[in-house]
Design a protein around this motif. Structure first.
Motif, PDB file in Angstrom:
ATOM      1  N   MET A 125       0.840  -1.175   0.000  1.00 51.24           N
ATOM      2  CA  MET A 125       0.000   0.000   0.000  1.00 51.24           C
ATOM      3  C   MET A 125       0.891   1.247   0.000  1.00 51.24           C
ATOM      4  SD  MET A 125      -3.159   1.213   2.527  1.00 51.24           S
ATOM      5  CE  MET A 125      -2.777   0.058   3.762  1.00 51.24           C
ATOM      6  N   ILE A 126       0.507   2.235  -0.824  1.00 47.57           N
ATOM      7  CA  ILE A 126       1.266   3.486  -0.916  1.00 47.57           C
ATOM      8  C   ILE A 126       1.065   4.281   0.375  1.00 47.57           C
ATOM      9  CG2 ILE A 126       1.439   5.680  -2.165  1.00 47.57           C
ATOM     10  CD1 ILE A 126       0.414   4.202  -4.641  1.00 47.57           C
ATOM     11  N   PRO A 127       2.150   4.810   0.941  1.00 48.20           N
ATOM     12  CA  PRO A 127       1.986   5.650   2.131  1.00 48.20           C
ATOM     13  C   PRO A 127       1.050   6.828   1.836  1.00 48.20           C
ATOM     14  CG  PRO A 127       4.291   5.126   1.781  1.00 48.20           C
ATOM     15  CD  PRO A 127       3.543   4.634   0.570  1.00 48.20           C
ATOM     16  N   PHE A 128       0.224   7.163   2.807  1.00 42.73           N
ATOM     17  CA  PHE A 128      -0.802   8.190   2.636  1.00 42.73           C
ATOM     18  C   PHE A 128      -0.221   9.494   2.107  1.00 42.73           C
ATOM     19  CE2 PHE A 128      -3.532  11.604   4.380  1.00 42.73           C
ATOM     20  CZ  PHE A 128      -4.686  11.294   3.686  1.00 42.73           C
ATOM     21  N   ASP A 129       0.877   9.938   2.664  1.00 45.28           N
ATOM     22  CA  ASP A 129       1.439  11.238   2.269  1.00 45.28           C
ATOM     23  C   ASP A 129       2.069  11.226   0.882  1.00 45.28           C
ATOM     24  OD1 ASP A 129       3.709   9.767   2.912  1.00 45.28           O
ATOM     25  OD2 ASP A 129       4.597  11.337   4.141  1.00 45.28           O
ATOM     26  N   GLN A 130       2.123  10.070   0.232  1.00 42.63           N
ATOM     27  CA  GLN A 130       2.643   9.988  -1.134  1.00 42.63           C
ATOM     28  C   GLN A 130       1.545   9.852  -2.189  1.00 42.63           C
ATOM     29  OE1 GLN A 130       5.819   7.097  -1.458  1.00 42.63           O
ATOM     30  NE2 GLN A 130       6.794   7.854   0.398  1.00 42.63           N
ATOM     31  N   LEU A 131       0.294   9.720  -1.727  1.00 45.37           N
ATOM     32  CA  LEU A 131      -0.809   9.650  -2.668  1.00 45.37           C
ATOM     33  C   LEU A 131      -0.999  11.011  -3.345  1.00 45.37           C
ATOM     34  CD1 LEU A 131      -3.433   7.660  -0.549  1.00 45.37           C
ATOM     35  CD2 LEU A 131      -2.237   6.854  -2.597  1.00 45.37           C
TER      36      LEU A 131
ATOM     37  N   ASP B  25      -6.200  17.677   2.457  1.00 44.93           N
ATOM     38  CA  ASP B  25      -6.185  16.232   2.697  1.00 44.93           C
ATOM     39  C   ASP B  25      -7.482  15.830   3.365  1.00 44.93           C
ATOM     40  OD1 ASP B  25      -3.588  16.238   1.774  1.00 44.93           O
ATOM     41  OD2 ASP B  25      -2.676  15.750   3.703  1.00 44.93           O
ATOM     42  N   LEU B  26      -8.036  14.719   2.927  1.00 45.91           N
ATOM     43  CA  LEU B  26      -9.126  14.092   3.664  1.00 45.91           C
ATOM     44  C   LEU B  26      -8.522  13.392   4.872  1.00 45.91           C
ATOM     45  CD1 LEU B  26     -11.075  12.368   0.760  1.00 45.91           C
ATOM     46  CD2 LEU B  26     -11.913  14.229   2.169  1.00 45.91           C
TER      47      LEU B  26
ATOM     48  N   ALA C 243     -10.088   8.940   3.175  1.00 51.15           N
ATOM     49  CA  ALA C 243      -9.355   8.928   1.906  1.00 51.15           C
ATOM     50  C   ALA C 243      -9.107   7.504   1.418  1.00 51.15           C
ATOM     51  CB  ALA C 243      -8.025   9.668   2.063  1.00 51.15           C
ATOM     52  N   ARG C 244      -8.856   6.585   2.327  1.00 50.87           N
ATOM     53  CA  ARG C 244      -8.604   5.193   1.928  1.00 50.87           C
ATOM     54  C   ARG C 244      -9.859   4.550   1.344  1.00 50.87           C
ATOM     55  NH1 ARG C 244      -3.307   4.231   1.091  1.00 50.87           N
ATOM     56  NH2 ARG C 244      -2.049   4.959   2.823  1.00 50.87           N
ATOM     57  N   GLU C 245     -11.058   5.055   1.734  1.00 51.84           N
ATOM     58  CA  GLU C 245     -12.318   4.541   1.187  1.00 51.84           C
ATOM     59  C   GLU C 245     -12.732   5.286  -0.072  1.00 51.84           C
ATOM     60  OE1 GLU C 245     -15.808   3.992   3.586  1.00 51.84           O
ATOM     61  OE2 GLU C 245     -14.566   3.425   5.289  1.00 51.84           O
ATOM     62  N   ALA C 246     -12.596   6.605  -0.028  1.00 53.00           N
ATOM     63  CA  ALA C 246     -13.040   7.439  -1.149  1.00 53.00           C
ATOM     64  C   ALA C 246     -12.152   7.209  -2.371  1.00 53.00           C
ATOM     65  CB  ALA C 246     -13.007   8.905  -0.737  1.00 53.00           C
ATOM     66  N   TRP C 247     -12.753   7.248  -3.520  1.00 51.79           N
ATOM     67  CA  TRP C 247     -12.037   7.104  -4.792  1.00 51.79           C
ATOM     68  C   TRP C 247     -11.125   5.873  -4.796  1.00 51.79           C
ATOM     69  CZ3 TRP C 247     -10.827  12.104  -2.419  1.00 51.79           C
ATOM     70  CH2 TRP C 247     -11.824  13.034  -2.633  1.00 51.79           C
ATOM     71  N   LYS C 248     -11.547   4.826  -4.084  1.00 56.05           N
ATOM     72  CA  LYS C 248     -10.808   3.547  -4.010  1.00 56.05           C
ATOM     73  C   LYS C 248      -9.385   3.732  -3.488  1.00 56.05           C
ATOM     74  CE  LYS C 248     -13.659   1.640  -7.584  1.00 56.05           C
ATOM     75  NZ  LYS C 248     -13.891   1.622  -8.987  1.00 56.05           N
ATOM     76  N   GLY C 249      -9.177   4.742  -2.642  1.00 62.85           N
ATOM     77  CA  GLY C 249      -7.881   4.953  -2.009  1.00 62.85           C
ATOM     78  C   GLY C 249      -6.799   5.506  -2.918  1.00 62.85           C
ATOM     79  N   ARG C 250      -7.167   6.011  -4.101  1.00 66.22           N
ATOM     80  CA  ARG C 250      -6.173   6.505  -5.053  1.00 66.22           C
ATOM     81  C   ARG C 250      -5.661   7.901  -4.738  1.00 66.22           C
ATOM     82  NH1 ARG C 250      -9.537   5.605 -10.384  1.00 66.22           N
ATOM     83  NH2 ARG C 250     -10.803   6.910  -9.051  1.00 66.22           N
ATOM     84  N   TYR C 251      -6.417   8.664  -3.921  1.00 65.80           N
ATOM     85  CA  TYR C 251      -6.053  10.046  -3.646  1.00 65.80           C
ATOM     86  C   TYR C 251      -6.038  10.319  -2.148  1.00 65.80           C
ATOM     87  CZ  TYR C 251      -7.472  10.444  -8.524  1.00 65.80           C
ATOM     88  OH  TYR C 251      -7.600  10.264  -9.877  1.00 65.80           O
ATOM     89  N   ARG C 252      -5.229  11.282  -1.736  1.00 71.01           N
ATOM     90  CA  ARG C 252      -5.181  11.671  -0.324  1.00 71.01           C
ATOM     91  C   ARG C 252      -6.114  12.836  -0.035  1.00 71.01           C
ATOM     92  NH1 ARG C 252       0.775  14.409  -0.088  1.00 71.01           N
ATOM     93  NH2 ARG C 252       0.112  15.644   1.686  1.00 71.01           N
ATOM     94  N   GLY C 253      -6.578  13.486  -1.083  1.00 63.86           N
ATOM     95  CA  GLY C 253      -7.457  14.641  -0.951  1.00 63.86           C
ATOM     96  C   GLY C 253      -7.676  15.248  -2.317  1.00 63.86           C
ATOM     97  N   GLN C 254      -7.970  16.514  -2.321  1.00 61.63           N
ATOM     98  CA  GLN C 254      -8.261  17.189  -3.570  1.00 61.63           C
ATOM     99  C   GLN C 254      -7.431  18.455  -3.713  1.00 61.63           C
ATOM    100  OE1 GLN C 254     -12.441  16.526  -5.088  1.00 61.63           O
ATOM    101  NE2 GLN C 254     -12.876  17.058  -2.963  1.00 61.63           N
ATOM    102  N   LYS C 255      -7.027  18.738  -4.956  1.00 62.00           N
ATOM    103  CA  LYS C 255      -6.466  20.053  -5.280  1.00 62.00           C
ATOM    104  C   LYS C 255      -7.501  20.716  -6.161  1.00 62.00           C
ATOM    105  CE  LYS C 255      -3.753  18.909  -9.382  1.00 62.00           C
ATOM    106  NZ  LYS C 255      -2.463  19.020 -10.042  1.00 62.00           N
ATOM    107  N   GLN C 256      -7.839  21.937  -5.798  1.00 63.34           N
ATOM    108  CA  GLN C 256      -8.944  22.612  -6.453  1.00 63.34           C
ATOM    109  C   GLN C 256      -8.501  23.916  -7.098  1.00 63.34           C
ATOM    110  OE1 GLN C 256     -11.357  22.967  -2.898  1.00 63.34           O
ATOM    111  NE2 GLN C 256     -12.707  21.351  -3.634  1.00 63.34           N
ATOM    112  N   LYS C 257      -9.015  24.148  -8.289  1.00 68.62           N
ATOM    113  CA  LYS C 257      -8.900  25.449  -8.937  1.00 68.62           C
ATOM    114  C   LYS C 257     -10.268  26.105  -8.756  1.00 68.62           C
ATOM    115  CE  LYS C 257      -5.928  27.083 -11.327  1.00 68.62           C
ATOM    116  NZ  LYS C 257      -4.927  28.150 -11.205  1.00 68.62           N
ATOM    117  N   TRP C 258     -10.289  27.231  -8.072  1.00 69.30           N
ATOM    118  CA  TRP C 258     -11.550  27.905  -7.773  1.00 69.30           C
ATOM    119  C   TRP C 258     -11.891  28.910  -8.864  1.00 69.30           C
ATOM    120  CZ3 TRP C 258     -15.118  27.176  -3.870  1.00 69.30           C
ATOM    121  CH2 TRP C 258     -14.803  26.129  -3.003  1.00 69.30           C
TER     122      TRP C 258
END
Length: 170
Positions: free
Chosen positions: A1-7, A85-86, A91-106
């Motif tokens: 499993m990829i470490p959370f902070d590297q997602l 970061d979620l 985060a491990r449940e959302a989006w099948k654990g592929r992301y640690r959170g979201q980067k947003q352009k507002w």
């Protein structure tokens, strides 16, 4: 499993929808009050950027899919991406654990329609699952206090970037 902070972060947009009075749209998340208290279950429209889509295009699509609103004029795009970061279990449940959170352009948009156009119960012309149970207009500077805590730093940055613009847009 990829470490959370590297997602990586999931690329998204956030929408600051401004009405004629200089207030911004907030929607109350479906199920939001189940995870946090009702006070902190509000947010502005947001969502993923599809392949080949610009942030501005994604903002218009997401706004329509979540609120039914299409009567808008562009105001501004944030100068940078804002990330959060979620909490790791989510985060491990959302989006099948592929992301640690979201980067947003507002993206800031002026609402040019009538309030009857806003329909969070049958968004996207009734073709999309509702993401909000209700909505309201609010002062932009009050939004960080109404957001789930892990998103507040992003909303603080949104306020800092867009408050001068929103004050003029009303």
């Amino acid at each position: 499993m990829i470490p959370f902070d590297q997602l990586p972060y999931r690329p998204c947009v956030g929408v600051v929808l401004v009405n004629r009075d200089g207030l911004v749209f907030l929607g109350q998340r479906v199920g939001g009050a189940e995870h946090v208290d009702a006070l902190h279950s509000w947010q502005m429209p947001q969502g993923g950027i599809d392949e080949g889509e610009s942030p501005e295009e994604a903002a218009l699509r997401e706004l329509y899919e979540e609120t039914n609103v299409s009567s808008v004029e562009p105001l501004a795009v944030a100068s940078d991406w804002f990330a959060y970061d979620l909490p790791e279990p989510i985060a491990r449940e959302a989006w099948k654990g592929r992301y640690r959170g979201q980067k947003q352009k507002w993206v800031a948009l002026r609402f040019t329609g009538e309030e009857a156009e806003i329909d969070v119960r049958h968004p996207g012309g009734g073709h999309h699952k509702p993401e909000f149970t209700g909505w309201r207009w609010e002062r932009l500077e009050r939004t960080p206090a109404l957001i789930i805590p892990f998103k507040r730093p992003v909303y603080d940055r949104v306020v800092a970037e867009f408050l001068p613009l929103v004050a003029k847009a009303g």
